[in-house]
Design a protein around this motif. Structure first.
Motif, PDB file in Angstrom:
ATOM      1  N   ASP A 118       0.792  -1.214   0.000  1.00 35.09           N
ATOM      2  CA  ASP A 118       0.000   0.000   0.000  1.00 35.09           C
ATOM      3  C   ASP A 118       0.835   1.280   0.000  1.00 35.09           C
ATOM      4  N   SER A 119       2.160   1.161   0.071  1.00 37.15           N
ATOM      5  CA  SER A 119       2.997   2.359   0.151  1.00 37.15           C
ATOM      6  C   SER A 119       2.911   3.183  -1.132  1.00 37.15           C
ATOM      7  N   ASP A 120       3.112   4.491  -0.982  1.00 37.09           N
ATOM      8  CA  ASP A 120       3.053   5.373  -2.150  1.00 37.09           C
ATOM      9  C   ASP A 120       4.420   5.582  -2.796  1.00 37.09           C
ATOM     10  N   GLU A 121       5.466   5.065  -2.158  1.00 33.04           N
ATOM     11  CA  GLU A 121       6.809   5.297  -2.701  1.00 33.04           C
ATOM     12  C   GLU A 121       6.983   4.553  -4.012  1.00 33.04           C
ATOM     13  N   PRO A 122       7.642   5.171  -4.980  1.00 33.51           N
ATOM     14  CA  PRO A 122       7.808   4.485  -6.271  1.00 33.51           C
ATOM     15  C   PRO A 122       8.785   3.308  -6.170  1.00 33.51           C
ATOM     16  N   VAL A 123       8.538   2.322  -7.003  1.00 36.96           N
ATOM     17  CA  VAL A 123       9.459   1.192  -7.072  1.00 36.96           C
ATOM     18  C   VAL A 123      10.525   1.520  -8.118  1.00 36.96           C
ATOM     19  N   ILE A 124      11.778   1.428  -7.726  1.00 34.49           N
ATOM     20  CA  ILE A 124      12.867   1.705  -8.669  1.00 34.49           C
ATOM     21  C   ILE A 124      13.666   0.418  -8.825  1.00 34.49           C
ATOM     22  N   TRP A 125      13.728  -0.086 -10.033  1.00 30.86           N
ATOM     23  CA  TRP A 125      14.455  -1.334 -10.268  1.00 30.86           C
ATOM     24  C   TRP A 125      15.936  -1.041 -10.413  1.00 30.86           C
ATOM     25  N   PRO A 126      16.784  -1.844  -9.740  1.00 27.86           N
ATOM     26  CA  PRO A 126      18.232  -1.589  -9.844  1.00 27.86           C
ATOM     27  C   PRO A 126      18.731  -1.840 -11.264  1.00 27.86           C
ATOM     28  N   GLU A 127      19.580  -0.962 -11.733  1.00 27.64           N
ATOM     29  CA  GLU A 127      20.004  -1.046 -13.130  1.00 27.64           C
ATOM     30  C   GLU A 127      20.894  -2.250 -13.388  1.00 27.64           C
ATOM     31  N   ALA A 128      21.586  -2.713 -12.357  1.00 27.88           N
ATOM     32  CA  ALA A 128      22.509  -3.844 -12.554  1.00 27.88           C
ATOM     33  C   ALA A 128      21.798  -5.195 -12.452  1.00 27.88           C
ATOM     34  N   MET A 129      20.489  -5.197 -12.415  1.00 31.61           N
ATOM     35  CA  MET A 129      19.735  -6.424 -12.209  1.00 31.61           C
ATOM     36  C   MET A 129      19.887  -7.358 -13.421  1.00 31.61           C
ATOM     37  N   THR A 130      20.151  -8.628 -13.160  1.00 33.39           N
ATOM     38  CA  THR A 130      20.244  -9.615 -14.250  1.00 33.39           C
ATOM     39  C   THR A 130      19.055 -10.569 -14.146  1.00 33.39           C
ATOM     40  N   GLY A 131      18.902 -11.374 -15.195  1.00 30.07           N
ATOM     41  CA  GLY A 131      17.817 -12.358 -15.187  1.00 30.07           C
ATOM     42  C   GLY A 131      17.979 -13.355 -14.060  1.00 30.07           C
ATOM     43  N   SER A 132      19.207 -13.729 -13.811  1.00 27.74           N
ATOM     44  CA  SER A 132      19.483 -14.704 -12.747  1.00 27.74           C
ATOM     45  C   SER A 132      19.135 -14.117 -11.372  1.00 27.74           C
ATOM     46  N   ASP A 133      19.531 -12.843 -11.177  1.00 19.86           N
ATOM     47  CA  ASP A 133      19.194 -12.173  -9.906  1.00 19.86           C
ATOM     48  C   ASP A 133      17.687 -12.125  -9.723  1.00 19.86           C
ATOM     49  N   LEU A 134      17.022 -11.757 -10.801  1.00 21.52           N
ATOM     50  CA  LEU A 134      15.568 -11.608 -10.704  1.00 21.52           C
ATOM     51  C   LEU A 134      14.912 -12.939 -10.367  1.00 21.52           C
ATOM     52  N   GLU A 135      15.387 -14.006 -11.010  1.00 14.59           N
ATOM     53  CA  GLU A 135      14.771 -15.307 -10.741  1.00 14.59           C
ATOM     54  C   GLU A 135      14.997 -15.713  -9.289  1.00 14.59           C
ATOM     55  N   LYS A 136      16.217 -15.470  -8.806  1.00 14.38           N
ATOM     56  CA  LYS A 136      16.507 -15.810  -7.403  1.00 14.38           C
ATOM     57  C   LYS A 136      15.582 -15.021  -6.471  1.00 14.38           C
ATOM     58  N   ALA A 137      15.427 -13.749  -6.805  1.00 12.51           N
ATOM     59  CA  ALA A 137      14.572 -12.898  -5.961  1.00 12.51           C
ATOM     60  C   ALA A 137      13.117 -13.363  -6.028  1.00 12.51           C
ATOM     61  N   ILE A 138      12.666 -13.726  -7.227  1.00 12.30           N
ATOM     62  CA  ILE A 138      11.279 -14.194  -7.373  1.00 12.30           C
ATOM     63  C   ILE A 138      11.064 -15.442  -6.525  1.00 12.30           C
ATOM     64  N   LEU A 139      12.030 -16.347  -6.582  1.00 10.92           N
ATOM     65  CA  LEU A 139      11.878 -17.597  -5.833  1.00 10.92           C
ATOM     66  C   LEU A 139      11.939 -17.374  -4.325  1.00 10.92           C
ATOM     67  N   SER A 140      12.462 -16.211  -3.914  1.00  6.48           N
ATOM     68  CA  SER A 140      12.492 -15.903  -2.483  1.00  6.48           C
ATOM     69  C   SER A 140      11.183 -15.292  -1.990  1.00  6.48           C
ATOM     70  N   LEU A 141      10.317 -14.968  -2.892  1.00  5.66           N
ATOM     71  CA  LEU A 141       9.062 -14.320  -2.486  1.00  5.66           C
ATOM     72  C   LEU A 141       8.137 -15.324  -1.823  1.00  5.66           C
ATOM     73  N   PRO A 142       7.226 -14.843  -0.998  1.00  7.85           N
ATOM     74  CA  PRO A 142       6.183 -15.743  -0.477  1.00  7.85           C
ATOM     75  C   PRO A 142       5.342 -16.290  -1.634  1.00  7.85           C
ATOM     76  N   GLU A 143       4.732 -17.450  -1.410  1.00  6.98           N
ATOM     77  CA  GLU A 143       4.096 -18.167  -2.522  1.00  6.98           C
ATOM     78  C   GLU A 143       3.016 -17.346  -3.230  1.00  6.98           C
ATOM     79  N   GLY A 144       2.183 -16.672  -2.448  1.00 10.56           N
ATOM     80  CA  GLY A 144       1.078 -15.928  -3.056  1.00 10.56           C
ATOM     81  C   GLY A 144       1.580 -14.800  -3.942  1.00 10.56           C
TER      82      GLY A 144
END
Lengths: 467, 161
Positions: free
Chosen positions: B85-111
């Motif tokens: 619910d926060s109003d702060e904008p989401v800023i994606w890190p520029e150095a993000m790779t596909g592998s980083d993103l997948e690791k981060a996605i898999l760390s998320l809660p299931e829902g």
């Protein structure tokens, strides 16, 4: 939620690697399929998956979405056409109104003067006794002489004009100049009207209001007074009422949502009611419109299916004579809930009542034909939006969820209307009309997710009866 | 007895994509294998009922998502959280790779992971996700917002290492 540099996320998503299952998994699947008695596909049917020809409209949608900047409503061709029609109508209306006003003013004011014959133009000059030096521009009060061009030497006096006797016949509206009161004429520039209505010569009021006592020597040139009939449009206008019936055909211009089948051409019918005053009309009425839209209906279900069967050995014994083992068995069936999805077509039938409120200005009108410019709004009210669900007949199944690709129209909507009405009157009491128009919906055509403005080209044709 | 060749070809064509979806939703290699197996058994069982209104791939993907979600789903999987619910904008890190993103996605809660995958990776709309997961559209949006905020934090950690 605000999201910055979203392209980085999209890029990273595209770079995520794809996983590959273990090669042994297929063997497991094949074994299970064998175990459950699910047959394989013989022949080469599934080897080549079915190919479908994409509808041509998909390419148009792609082109529209690939445009770098989607044209806004203000840049759209619809807006330009509407602006053109409205601008043309406004200019024409202003011109006609201005022309009509001048003409009418001349007609009213010219009641103060008498008409000369076409050949005998009235001239107003000063008396020779007063202000001779300025005969053409400064006319002293009470020194008016009227002379005929043909007979400049012959003059008539005020006494030749009987103030009690109308100079035109009964039923015509011209009266002698002397019958006008000073209060009407004072401080007003009058126009002595030549026979040609296009050329007006101004004279000053104080000449015309001079009393006969002040102008004993006034002479007036004889002038044949010719009665002039008053055209219909100068007569006192009255309000007229028309009723009518019509049939309409429209072509819709909208995005068809994915998974839906909607008709782009529609027919409707209705009644018209019109109040006309001078060249203006206010049109309203009621129009009935009905059509059907189709979508895909998805049903998720759990079905109790036979997954395998076997023979259970209830008992066995050895035949004492033959020594054979005899088994007594019974067939056992094993069922399980297997999830499945069914797709079918469902429809929604709409019935709408449309009520227009349109102002018309007839830019051209004679006894048999008229051309009018239209501008207004229309209000749509949904009378019915009945959804019909497909008949789902699943044995031993429990429906776990349903969904549809049908989108629904709002209960009400507004349209702007711009167009033309061409009417032909074969008789005094009725007219045939045809009315092409372009209409633009003010609200989204569907309840959600259809951002393009929806327009329609409509042609109405019908009859009007004059009450 | 049965000719499985044609079915194998169909399997080969879609197995990687479906396995990837199943793995990302379940975050479990063996569970993803189970899902894939279950999916293709159902596909071959019900292939006769497939009428071709949607593409075959979409149909199989829908079955995969439903099956995978069923495997991981608990009562609290899609329960609300306040972080979206926060109003702060989401800023994606520029150095993000596909592998980083997948690791981060898999760390998320299931829902949140499931909703993020379905909306952002698979391209479903919230309405479709809501129907598929039997949740409301509001919950879907809330879970997505939560997922993005959580991913932002996780990715920041990954990229700063």
């Amino acid at each position: 939620m605000i999201e910055k540099n979203r392209d980085i996320l999209s890029g990273a998503i595209n770079k995520m690697e794809q996983r590959r299952p273990e090669s042994s998994l297929w063997k497991n699947i094949a074994d299970k399929l064998d175990q459950r008695g699910i047959p394989g596909t013989t022949g080469n049917v599934p080897v080549r998956l079915p190919e479908y020809k994409a509808p041509s409209k998909i390419w148009q949608n792609i082109i529209a979405k690939l445009s770098p900047v989607a044209p806004s409503f203000w840049q759209s061709s619809s807006f330009k056409v509407m602006t053109g029609i409205i601008a043309t109508g406004t200019i024409t209306t202003a011109f006609l109104l201005a022309y009509q006003t001048d003409d009418k003013q001349t007609n009213t004011e010219s009641e103060a003067v008498q008409y000369a014959s076409p050949e005998k133009e009235i001239q107003l000059i000063s008396s020779p006794d007063q202000n001779k030096a300025d005969q053409s521009h400064h006319h002293a009060p009470g020194t008016m002489i009227r002379k005929s061009q043909e007979e400049p030497s012959k003059t008539i006096s005020w006494n030749d004009i009987n103030p009690d006797k109308p100079v035109v016949q009964a039923g015509q509206r011209f009266i002698p100049a002397v019958a006008h009161s000073a209060s009407v004429l004072a401080n007003t520039a009058f126009y002595a009207r030549k026979e040609s209505l296009n050329h007006l010569t101004p004279i000053t009021a104080h000449i015309l209001i001079s009393s006969r006592a002040e102008t004993p020597g006034i002479d007036t040139a004889p002038s044949s007074i010719r009665p002039v009939s008053i055209p219909d449009y100068y007569q006192k206008p009255r309000m007229k009422f028309h009723i009518g019936a019509f049939y309409a055909f429209s072509i819709l211009n909208t995005n068809i949502p994915e998974g839906m089948d909607i008709p782009l051409t529609r027919s409707s019918a209705g009644i018209d009611f019109q109040i006309a005053w001078k060249r203006w009309s206010l049109n309203t009425g009621a129009e009935y419109l009905s059509w059907t839209e189709k979508g895909n209906y998805l049903v998720d279900y759990l079905q109790n299916k036979l997954i395998y069967q076997y023979y259970y050995v209830d008992s066995a014994h050895i035949d004492p004579y033959t020594g054979q083992v005899i088994y007594y068995t019974s067939e056992r069936k094993v069922y399980d809930s297997v999830p499945g999805q069914l797709t079918d077509v469902n429809t929604c039938r709409y019935r709408y009542l449309q009520i227009p409120l349109v102002l018309e200005y007839r830019v051209f009108e004679n006894k048999t034909f008229s051309v009018g410019l239209l501008a207004g709004v229309g209000f749509d009210i949904r009378l019915q939006g009945q959804r019909s669900l497909p008949g789902i007949n699943l044995q031993d199944a429990r429906i776990t969820g349903t969904g549809t690709t049908l989108r629904y129209h709002s209960i009400s909507n507004w349209r702007t209307i711009a167009g033309l009405q061409l009417a032909y009157r074969p008789g005094n009491q009725w007219a045939i009309f045809i009315e092409p128009s372009y209409q633009l919906y003010m609200k989204p055509y569907y309840d959600s997710d259809n951002t393009k403005k929806t327009g329609l080209l409509k042609i109405r044709a019908g009859l009007h009866f004059f009450l | 007895m049965n000719n499985r060749k044609a079915q194998k070809m169909l399997y080969e064509r879609y197995c990687d994509a479906m396995y990837t979806i199943a793995y990302r939703i379940t975050n479990d290699i063996s569970l993803a294998g189970d899902v894939l197996q279950e999916v293709f058994i159902q596909v071959f069982s019900d292939l006769a009922q497939f009428r071709g209104e949607a593409s075959l791939g979409s149909w199989i993907k829908t079955i995969t998502v439903r099956t995978a979600v069923r495997k991981i789903r608990t009562e609290s999987t899609f329960s609300g959280n306040g972080l979206g619910d926060s109003d702060e904008p989401v800023i994606w890190p520029e150095a993000m790779t596909g592998s980083d993103l997948e690791k981060a996605i898999l760390s998320l809660p299931e829902g949140a992971r499931t909703v993020f995958l379905l909306v952002e990776v698979e391209g479903y709309k919230h309405r479709e996700v809501a129907e598929m997961l039997s949740i409301s559209e509001g919950t879907s949006k809330s879970q997505l917002n939560f997922a993005k905020r959580k991913l932002q934090t996780l990715l920041k950690d990954f990229t700063e290492r």
